[in-house]
Design an enzyme around this catalytic site. Structure first.
Site, PDB file in Angstrom:
ATOM      1  N   SER A  12       0.844  -1.200   0.000  1.00  0.00           N
ATOM      2  CA  SER A  12       0.000   0.000   0.000  1.00  0.00           C
ATOM      3  C   SER A  12       0.877   1.247   0.000  1.00  0.00           C
ATOM      4  O   SER A  12       2.074   1.161  -0.291  1.00  0.00           O
ATOM      5  CB  SER A  12      -0.930  -0.019   1.218  1.00  0.00           C
ATOM      6  OG  SER A  12      -1.925   0.971   1.085  1.00  0.00           O
ATOM      7  N   ASN A  13       0.314   2.391   0.329  1.00  0.00           N
ATOM      8  CA  ASN A  13       1.095   3.628   0.409  1.00  0.00           C
ATOM      9  C   ASN A  13       0.550   4.498   1.535  1.00  0.00           C
ATOM     10  O   ASN A  13      -0.410   4.120   2.210  1.00  0.00           O
ATOM     11  CB  ASN A  13       1.069   4.364  -0.936  1.00  0.00           C
ATOM     12  CG  ASN A  13      -0.349   4.654  -1.375  1.00  0.00           C
ATOM     13  OD1 ASN A  13      -1.086   5.348  -0.697  1.00  0.00           O
ATOM     14  ND2 ASN A  13      -0.739   4.070  -2.503  1.00  0.00           N
TER      15      ASN A  13
END
Ligand code: CTP
Length: 410
Positions: free
Chosen positions: A214-215
């Protein structure tokens, strides 16, 4: 109607000021965010403490910052924050100062820095003869000519003991004037009644049953855009990856996890939306074959095969009708404007927001952002550091400037 709206109440020095804490309470009950600006005269009639308590905000009085403050520009940011300015009661003196364009107190500063088109409602309240005097009437005409709504005082018992024209309407009546004015303001927005699709937040790409890629996207920018669009009367669908944010009032929210989920949810809305604003930080790649259970560590190194995710914005842009607008973001660290321009071209967008990433004042998780807006005609608007809510308003203003030529159903 008032939920989430930012309202400034300017209170001047008239006896009717004693009714204003009740007005603040009514607006708060309707869900508005209220900030009070009190003139020196106003402070003689109503207590700052009462107003601060009911508004749950500090009361603004001095235009010059007090010593020790770090906010040197609140005489500008306060007006910019407001969706509407209500001046009740407005005295002959304040009407004169506002009509003359003076900027010698906080109320005058808010009046001058209010964003174009935001409603100003003025409730003059004073002695009847004073109200009817040529000077006051001239100032009222000047302010009305600038687009302010002047609500004439009512007749009744006055502070002088006489009966006549000059009374400020009751708080309930002031509230309904404000509601009416905001309703017609919404109708003026080209986005009113249009359907706006916003993507927000990060996506999660499954590695196995317990891990993902993810980020750091918090979703704050996308949520601010959805909130601002709903306030302009748009019918907003917000498709968001996993975030910890409240759904803005009046917004239809769809929660998703992966880029594929976001793509599938967005595709459902593609054909019916008038504007698509892609603010999500969609993962560009996903693991080719996510593992069902939990991957056990074995070797010192591990390879993870990734495949490209669909580009949701580019897909939309490819299949949209000429009446639909496509708006994207480009988060860049260096040579950003040029990269953003290339993305605008490559994805055939109407508008792109180059989002300068420095990790401190802009980008993920923080509450401020520094955007440069570039439209399909090459018009570039470099914005200063703004809160994400302010940046969202600027982005929507830019979209509205492109909307009339694209008006009509999707
Ligand atoms: N976007 C999208 N779907 C994707 C990837 C991006 O809708 N799968 C949208 C984003 O919401 C944003 C814009 O496209 O509006 C970002 O463009 P992109 O070129 O993907 O940005 P980066 O991945 O940050 O760029 P780079 O190729 O430079 O890594």
């Amino acid at each position: 109607m008032l939920r989430g709206k930012n309202i400034i109440i300017g209170i001047c020095g008239g006896i009717a000021a004693y009714k204003t804490p009740q007005l603040v309470r009514l607006l708060k009950k309707e869900g508005a965010n209220v900030k009070v600006v009190l003139t020196e005269g106003g402070a003689r009639f109503v207590s700052e403490l009462a107003l601060a308590t009911v508004s749950q905000e500090p009361v603004y009085r001095a235009i010059f910052p007090s010593s020790g403050t770090t906010d040197f520009t609140h005489h500008i940011s306060l007006g910019e924050w407001a969706d509407a300015l209500l001046i009740a009661p407005a005295t002959a003196n304040s009407l004169g100062r506002l009509a003359a364009g003076l900027c010698d107190d906080m109320l005058a500063a808010c009046f001058l820095t209010l964003r174009p088109g935001k409603p100003v409602l003025i409730f003059p309240a004073m002695d009847g003869q004073m109200y009817l005097s040529a000077s006051v009437q001239r100032n009222i005409a000047t302010l009305a000519g600038q687009g302010c709504t002047i609500i004439p005082p009512e007749s009744g018992e006055l502070a002088s003991g006489q009966c006549g024209l000059g009374r400020m309407p009751e708080p309930e009546a002031i509230l309904s004037h404000l509601q009416q004015s905001l309703r017609s303001e919404e109708r003026h927005s080209p986005l009113h009644g249009r359907s706006v699709l916003v993507t927000a937040g990060p996506t999660r790409e499954k590695i196995d049953g317990v891990r993902f890629i993810s980020n750091y996207s918090s979703g704050k920018m996308g949520f601010a855009i959805a909130r601002a669009a709903a306030k302009r009367g748009a019918l907003v669908t917000l498709i968001t990856g996993p975030v910890h944010l409240e759904t803005p009032p009046g917004v239809t929210r769809i929660d998703v996890e992966s880029a594929a989920d976001m793509h599938a949810a967005a595709e459902e809305v593609f054909s019916s939306c008038n504007v698509f604003i892609a603010a999500a930080a969609v993962a560009d790649y996903r693991p080719r074959a996510p593992y069902e259970g939990k991957i056990k560590k074995e070797d010192a190194e591990m390879q993870l095969a990734l495949v490209r995710n669909p580009d949701i914005l580019a897909e939309f842009s490819k299949q949209r009708s000429p009446k639909q607008l496509a708006v994207g973001f480009a988060l860049e660290t260096r040579e950003g404007v040029e990269c953003a321009r290339q993305k605008l071209e490559a994805k055939q967008l109407d508008l792109i927001a180059f989002n300068y990433f420095d990790g401190k004042n802009s980008g993920f998780e923080v509450d401020t952002n520094i955007l440069t807006l570039i439209d399909r005609h090459g018009e570039t608007l470099e914005l200063p550091k703004l809160t994400k809510d302010e940046a969202a308003e600027q982005l929507l203003d830019a979209i509205e400037r492109l909307t009339p030529v694209n008006a009509g159903n999707a």
